[in-house]
Every structure is written in C-alpha cells, then in structure tokens.
Write a protein that holds these residues in place. Structure first.
Motif, mmCIF file in Angstrom:
data_model
loop_
_atom_site.group_PDB
_atom_site.id
_atom_site.type_symbol
_atom_site.label_atom_id
_atom_site.label_comp_id
_atom_site.label_asym_id
_atom_site.label_seq_id
_atom_site.Cartn_x
_atom_site.Cartn_y
_atom_site.Cartn_z
ATOM 1 N N TYR A 1 85.236 45.675 33.372
ATOM 2 C CA TYR A 1 84.644 46.445 34.463
ATOM 3 C C TYR A 1 84.923 45.753 35.808
ATOM 4 O O TYR A 1 85.367 46.387 36.766
ATOM 5 N N LEU A 2 84.674 44.438 35.871
ATOM 6 C CA LEU A 2 84.916 43.686 37.110
ATOM 7 C C LEU A 2 86.393 43.700 37.483
ATOM 8 O O LEU A 2 86.744 43.852 38.655
ATOM 9 N N PHE A 3 87.254 43.532 36.498
ATOM 10 C CA PHE A 3 88.693 43.554 36.750
ATOM 11 C C PHE A 3 89.094 44.884 37.384
ATOM 12 O O PHE A 3 89.784 44.927 38.401
ATOM 13 N N LYS A 4 88.630 45.971 36.785
ATOM 14 C CA LYS A 4 88.998 47.296 37.297
ATOM 15 C C LYS A 4 88.381 47.579 38.659
ATOM 16 O O LYS A 4 89.025 48.152 39.537
ATOM 17 N N ARG A 5 87.125 47.195 38.858
ATOM 18 C CA ARG A 5 86.426 47.533 40.098
ATOM 19 C C ARG A 5 86.735 46.575 41.247
ATOM 20 O O ARG A 5 86.755 46.984 42.391
ATOM 21 N N VAL A 6 86.950 45.315 40.938
ATOM 22 C CA VAL A 6 87.159 44.327 42.003
ATOM 23 C C VAL A 6 88.644 44.083 42.235
ATOM 24 O O VAL A 6 89.167 44.329 43.319
ATOM 25 N N LEU A 7 89.340 43.584 41.238
ATOM 26 C CA LEU A 7 90.741 43.220 41.419
ATOM 27 C C LEU A 7 91.618 44.440 41.708
ATOM 28 O O LEU A 7 92.567 44.361 42.483
ATOM 29 N N LEU A 8 91.287 45.566 41.081
ATOM 30 C CA LEU A 8 92.070 46.777 41.307
ATOM 31 C C LEU A 8 91.404 47.728 42.307
ATOM 32 O O LEU A 8 91.870 48.841 42.510
ATOM 33 N N LEU B 1 97.628 51.148 41.012
ATOM 34 C CA LEU B 1 96.206 50.851 40.831
ATOM 35 C C LEU B 1 95.510 51.906 39.971
ATOM 36 O O LEU B 1 94.632 51.572 39.174
ATOM 37 N N LYS B 2 95.936 53.149 40.078
ATOM 38 C CA LYS B 2 95.365 54.196 39.226
ATOM 39 C C LYS B 2 95.781 54.017 37.773
ATOM 40 O O LYS B 2 94.984 54.233 36.866
ATOM 41 N N VAL B 3 97.024 53.637 37.559
ATOM 42 C CA VAL B 3 97.503 53.429 36.183
ATOM 43 C C VAL B 3 96.758 52.272 35.532
ATOM 44 O O VAL B 3 96.261 52.383 34.402
ATOM 45 N N PHE B 4 96.655 51.158 36.232
ATOM 46 C CA PHE B 4 95.996 49.986 35.647
ATOM 47 C C PHE B 4 94.473 50.110 35.627
ATOM 48 O O PHE B 4 93.821 49.549 34.763
ATOM 49 N N GLY B 5 93.919 50.846 36.570
ATOM 50 C CA GLY B 5 92.469 50.943 36.654
ATOM 51 C C GLY B 5 91.886 52.226 36.100
ATOM 52 O O GLY B 5 90.681 52.344 35.943
ATOM 53 N N GLY B 6 92.755 53.167 35.778
ATOM 54 C CA GLY B 6 92.279 54.463 35.305
ATOM 55 C C GLY B 6 92.036 54.498 33.813
ATOM 56 O O GLY B 6 92.193 53.505 33.105
ATOM 57 N N PRO B 7 91.671 55.680 33.327
ATOM 58 C CA PRO B 7 91.426 55.819 31.894
ATOM 59 C C PRO B 7 92.724 55.617 31.106
ATOM 60 O O PRO B 7 93.800 55.988 31.573
ATOM 61 N N PRO B 8 92.629 55.032 29.925
ATOM 62 C CA PRO B 8 93.827 54.688 29.166
ATOM 63 C C PRO B 8 94.502 55.869 28.474
ATOM 64 O O PRO B 8 95.605 55.737 27.976
ATOM 65 N N GLY B 9 93.866 57.009 28.414
ATOM 66 C CA GLY B 9 94.476 58.151 27.742
ATOM 67 C C GLY B 9 94.095 58.192 26.273
ATOM 68 O O GLY B 9 93.378 57.327 25.774
ATOM 69 N N PRO B 10 94.597 59.199 25.577
ATOM 70 C CA PRO B 10 94.206 59.368 24.177
ATOM 71 C C PRO B 10 94.804 58.289 23.276
ATOM 72 O O PRO B 10 95.832 57.707 23.594
ATOM 73 N N THR B 11 94.158 58.051 22.171
ATOM 74 C CA THR B 11 94.646 57.081 21.188
ATOM 75 C C THR B 11 95.641 57.759 20.254
ATOM 76 O O THR B 11 95.605 58.988 20.088
#
Length: 172
Positions: free
Chosen positions: A15-22, A78-88
């Motif tokens: 969560y911190l990685f996505k919200r802060v770093l990205l 930033l959207k790719v790395f911080g966004g939803p990962p998509g379906p499994t």
C-alpha cells in the motif's frame, strides 16, 4: 501484486509503495531513476531476466527505453505499476474455448513455472479440457523467452500451429 496474494503483514508495505513511491509527490522521481539505461540494463542482466546476455544489445535497450521519452510515459508507467494487476490466469483459463500454448522460461526469476502465486505448472487444472493447454518449459531461458531464445520459441510455435486440427483453428 495483488493484495489478496500477499501475507497480511506485507499488505501495508505494498500500500505504501503504491501510494507514496508511485504517488504524485515521488512518482516522477521514481520514474526518472527507473528509466535510465544503467537501471534497465542492470535489471535485465543482474536479476537474470535474460539468461542469454547477448540478447541484451543496443537495439533491445533502445526498444525498451525509447517509449519512456514519449509524452505521458510517466503517467502510464505509474498507472501500470500502481494500478490493479488485472485478472489471474485462474480466472481467465476456464473461459477459453481454444487451444493455448504457454512457452515459459525455465530460469525465469520473476515468475517461476513451479512457484509464485500463480504457478504455470498448475494452469492445466483451470482449462475446460485436459489437453487444451500445452505448457513448454524452456530450460535456461529467462522471463522473455521470445527475446532470450527466439529460434526455440519460433520452432515450438510453428510446430504447435501446424499441429492444430482444422476444428480448433481460429477463423479470421
């Protein structure tokens, strides 16, 4: 990464990685440092992404680096790395009605065929038919088989396409 795939104790770190770093304050700095030639080359070589280091040439580096100079590249990154990962794979495979060929680098450090949250060696369990998925593990090949062992990948793909019966071939 998917939050639900991580142990509960690690979820705050993601969560911190996505919200802060990205996020908006540090995202640009992270992107600028990530997209350098030295960093990309280091990831490809030192993390074992490409087992065949002769594949890591100027053409490959330029192919990977050039889009980072496009307008909007930072936002997309930033959207790719911080966004939803998509379906499994487990959620997609049961819905496919066609044959599937999976070529997997046997030395892939990021998504090992027998490890991780979604091991490729288990994908056959999720298809509608037992013989619907053919998994070929390419020994000593990394995360990008098409670049790491293009001759071998093409050989397997051409054989697989040739072996498709007329009833399984997709129409245009």
């Amino acid at each position: 990464f998917r939050y639900e795939d991580l142990p509960t104790a690690l979820r705050p770190i993601l969560y911190l990685f996505k919200r802060v770093l990205l996020g908006p304050r540090l995202g640009g700095y992270f992107f600028s440092n990530f997209k350098t030639r030295e960093n990309v080359q280091s990831i490809l070589k030192k993390q074992g992404v490409y087992r065949n280091e002769t594949s890591i040439d100027e053409e490959l580096l330029e192919t990977l680096l050039e889009p980072g100079n496009d307008e909007g590249a930072e936002s997309v990154f930033l959207k790719v790395f911080g966004g939803p990962p998509g379906p499994t794979p487990e959620s997609i495979l049961p819905h496919l009605d066609c044959p599937v060929l999976a070529l997997w680098g046997g030395a892939d450090p990021w998504t090992p065929v027998d490890g991780g949250m979604h091991p490729g060696s288990q994908f056959h369990k999720y298809t509608k038919k037992e013989d619907q998925l053919e998994l070929i593990v390419l020994p000593n090949v990394g995360h990008c088989p098409h670049d790491d062992a293009p001759v071998e990948v093409n050989r397997h793909m051409l054989r697989w396409l040739k072996d498709l019966s007329p009833s399984t071939q997709l129409s245009p």
